[in-house]
Design an enzyme around this catalytic site. Sequence first.
Site, PDB file in Angstrom:
ATOM      1  N   SER A   1      48.912  36.581  40.924  1.00 51.22           N
ATOM      2  CA  SER A   1      47.889  35.965  41.778  1.00 51.22           C
ATOM      3  C   SER A   1      47.683  34.503  41.433  1.00 51.22           C
ATOM      4  CB  SER A   1      46.555  36.706  41.577  1.00 51.22           C
ATOM      5  OG  SER A   1      45.479  35.955  42.102  1.00 51.22           O
TER       6      SER A   1
ATOM      7  N   TYR B   1      39.836  39.024  35.874  1.00 47.38           N
ATOM      8  CA  TYR B   1      40.918  39.540  36.731  1.00 47.38           C
ATOM      9  C   TYR B   1      42.140  38.622  36.593  1.00 47.38           C
ATOM     10  CZ  TYR B   1      43.701  39.627  40.942  1.00 47.38           C
ATOM     11  OH  TYR B   1      44.755  39.617  41.814  1.00 47.38           O
TER      12      TYR B   1
ATOM     13  N   LYS C   1      46.078  39.210  34.990  1.00 44.08           N
ATOM     14  CA  LYS C   1      47.331  38.905  35.698  1.00 44.08           C
ATOM     15  C   LYS C   1      48.214  38.002  34.835  1.00 44.08           C
ATOM     16  CE  LYS C   1      46.854  41.133  39.572  1.00 44.08           C
ATOM     17  NZ  LYS C   1      47.772  42.255  39.911  1.00 44.08           N
TER      18      LYS C   1
HETATM   19  C1  WQD Z   1      37.713  32.838  50.402  1.00 45.63           C
HETATM   20  C2  WQD Z   1      36.690  31.801  50.817  1.00 45.63           C
HETATM   21  C3  WQD Z   1      34.585  32.015  49.669  1.00 45.63           C
HETATM   22  C4  WQD Z   1      33.389  35.844  51.389  1.00 45.63           C
HETATM   23  C5  WQD Z   1      40.074  35.862  45.814  1.00 45.63           C
HETATM   24  C6  WQD Z   1      40.628  35.995  44.436  1.00 45.63           C
HETATM   25  C7  WQD Z   1      42.123  35.818  44.479  1.00 45.63           C
HETATM   26  C8  WQD Z   1      42.724  36.779  45.471  1.00 45.63           C
HETATM   27  C9  WQD Z   1      42.105  36.555  46.844  1.00 45.63           C
HETATM   28  C10 WQD Z   1      43.513  38.793  44.497  1.00 45.63           C
HETATM   29  C11 WQD Z   1      35.898  31.263  49.610  1.00 45.63           C
HETATM   30  C12 WQD Z   1      34.425  32.256  51.171  1.00 45.63           C
HETATM   31  C13 WQD Z   1      34.115  34.698  51.078  1.00 45.63           C
HETATM   32  C14 WQD Z   1      32.178  35.718  52.121  1.00 45.63           C
HETATM   33  C15 WQD Z   1      32.478  33.337  52.193  1.00 45.63           C
HETATM   34  N1  WQD Z   1      42.526  38.113  45.097  1.00 45.63           N
HETATM   35  N2  WQD Z   1      33.670  33.474  51.475  1.00 45.63           N
HETATM   36  N3  WQD Z   1      31.771  34.462  52.490  1.00 45.63           N
HETATM   37  O1  WQD Z   1      37.857  33.850  46.330  1.00 45.63           O
HETATM   38  O2  WQD Z   1      39.673  32.532  47.580  1.00 45.63           O
HETATM   39  O3  WQD Z   1      40.295  34.562  46.276  1.00 45.63           O
HETATM   40  O4  WQD Z   1      40.695  36.768  46.697  1.00 45.63           O
HETATM   41  O5  WQD Z   1      44.598  38.410  44.159  1.00 45.63           O
HETATM   42  O6  WQD Z   1      42.621  36.088  43.204  1.00 45.63           O
HETATM   43  O7  WQD Z   1      40.092  34.965  43.652  1.00 45.63           O
HETATM   44  O8  WQD Z   1      39.031  34.820  48.369  1.00 45.63           O
HETATM   45  O9  WQD Z   1      38.248  35.810  50.479  1.00 45.63           O
HETATM   46  O10 WQD Z   1      36.755  35.970  48.424  1.00 45.63           O
HETATM   47  O11 WQD Z   1      37.035  33.779  49.570  1.00 45.63           O
HETATM   48  O12 WQD Z   1      32.082  32.223  52.526  1.00 45.63           O
HETATM   49  O13 WQD Z   1      31.452  36.718  52.432  1.00 45.63           O
HETATM   50  O14 WQD Z   1      35.741  32.434  51.664  1.00 45.63           O
HETATM   51  O15 WQD Z   1      33.502  31.243  49.190  1.00 45.63           O
HETATM   52  O16 WQD Z   1      35.633  29.900  49.845  1.00 45.63           O
HETATM   53  P1  WQD Z   1      39.122  33.843  47.109  1.00 45.63           P
HETATM   54  P2  WQD Z   1      37.728  35.191  49.229  1.00 45.63           P
END
Ligand code: WQD
Length: 321
Positions: free
Chosen positions: A118, A142, A146
């Site tokens: 990741s 997490y 990885k």
């Molecule tokens: C994306 C953007 C949030 C939810 C994570 C892990 C990464 C991978 C993918 C496994 C961010 C914003 C989110 C919400 C929002 N996982 N958001 N409201 O954090 O980039 O990555 O998931 O491998 O390792 O870190 O993904 O989809 O949680 O967030 O505004 O209800 O959407 O702040 O900017 P992220 P995400």
Amino acid sequence: MENKKILVLGGAGYIGAHVVSELLKKQYKVLVYDNMSTGQKENLFDKAEFINADILDVSALEKAMDGVDAVIFFAGKKAVGESMLNPELYARNNLVGAVNVLNTMCAKGIKNIIFSSSAAVYGIPQYVPVDEKHPLNPINFYGFTKLETERLLEWYDKLKGIKYAALRYFNAAGYDPDGRVKGREQNPQNLLPIIAEVADGKRKCLQVFGTDYDTPDGTCLRDYIHVNDLATAHVLALEALLDGHDSMTLNLGTGKGVSVKEIVAAAEKFLGRKLPVEYAPRRPGDPAILYAKADRAKQVLGWQPKFVNVDEVVSSFLKKH
Ligand code: WQD
């Protein structure tokens, strides 16, 4: 590579099932091994053998690895927030699990593994686009698990000749447009599945975490890579290893940053209606901008993501089959 047998650990999960589907299309023999803690039975394929077991069960792993040519290793916990509240669960599942997988491969003489890594191994990006040489400073447990698994892979290559492909996904998104994978993640933490729940009325509204970032529209930029593109990369990496290619560590992303607001706009365009959105404070640990330099995967594997249009990625996630 007909009649090669591939063991897919966590093959009933969101990404695992898309890879199983691609392997079956390419006539591989597939054995799905999943403890179904988050995997879903509607993600199972008749043409793939299935074992309901855990990577913490060494005897089940030993039986499953009989006659296997390569292992694709998805099984593991992947919720960033949960990993900070319950590191014991992540250490046991992700790290002890990884040791069990590698030690069983040694016992069985299996020499090829594809590992689901990741972009979380990079932590807060010091520069973008992030290439594979970027410093490795995970900011959550997490991401630490990885990275530690990648380090185990390096040593098992050096000492036991196990060749690996560590594939660092950026933000996995979308669903197979042909609808071959049906399972929807329960209690999702990520943006797209949460938007899907809001669209279905399962969730009252979408909270947008922060609109004051130093980005064009104030919301975070991420690299949303379609799960079908991830699946083709896994098969290309598998075929490279089976062909005797050396171990590799590759970013899988589109090389483009897309904002939360752009994702929401694409969802509203597909749905033909506005979504209930609340603008909330920033979420701790979120970097403003994170997207991949994925040139290495193109050079090494000849891999080229096809779903680079955000409307396509979002609509494939929201489309009902
Ligand atoms: C994306 C953007 C949030 C939810 C994570 C892990 C990464 C991978 C993918 C496994 C961010 C914003 C989110 C919400 C929002 N996982 N958001 N409201 O954090 O980039 O990555 O998931 O491998 O390792 O870190 O993904 O989809 O949680 O967030 O505004 O209800 O959407 O702040 O900017 P992220 P995400």
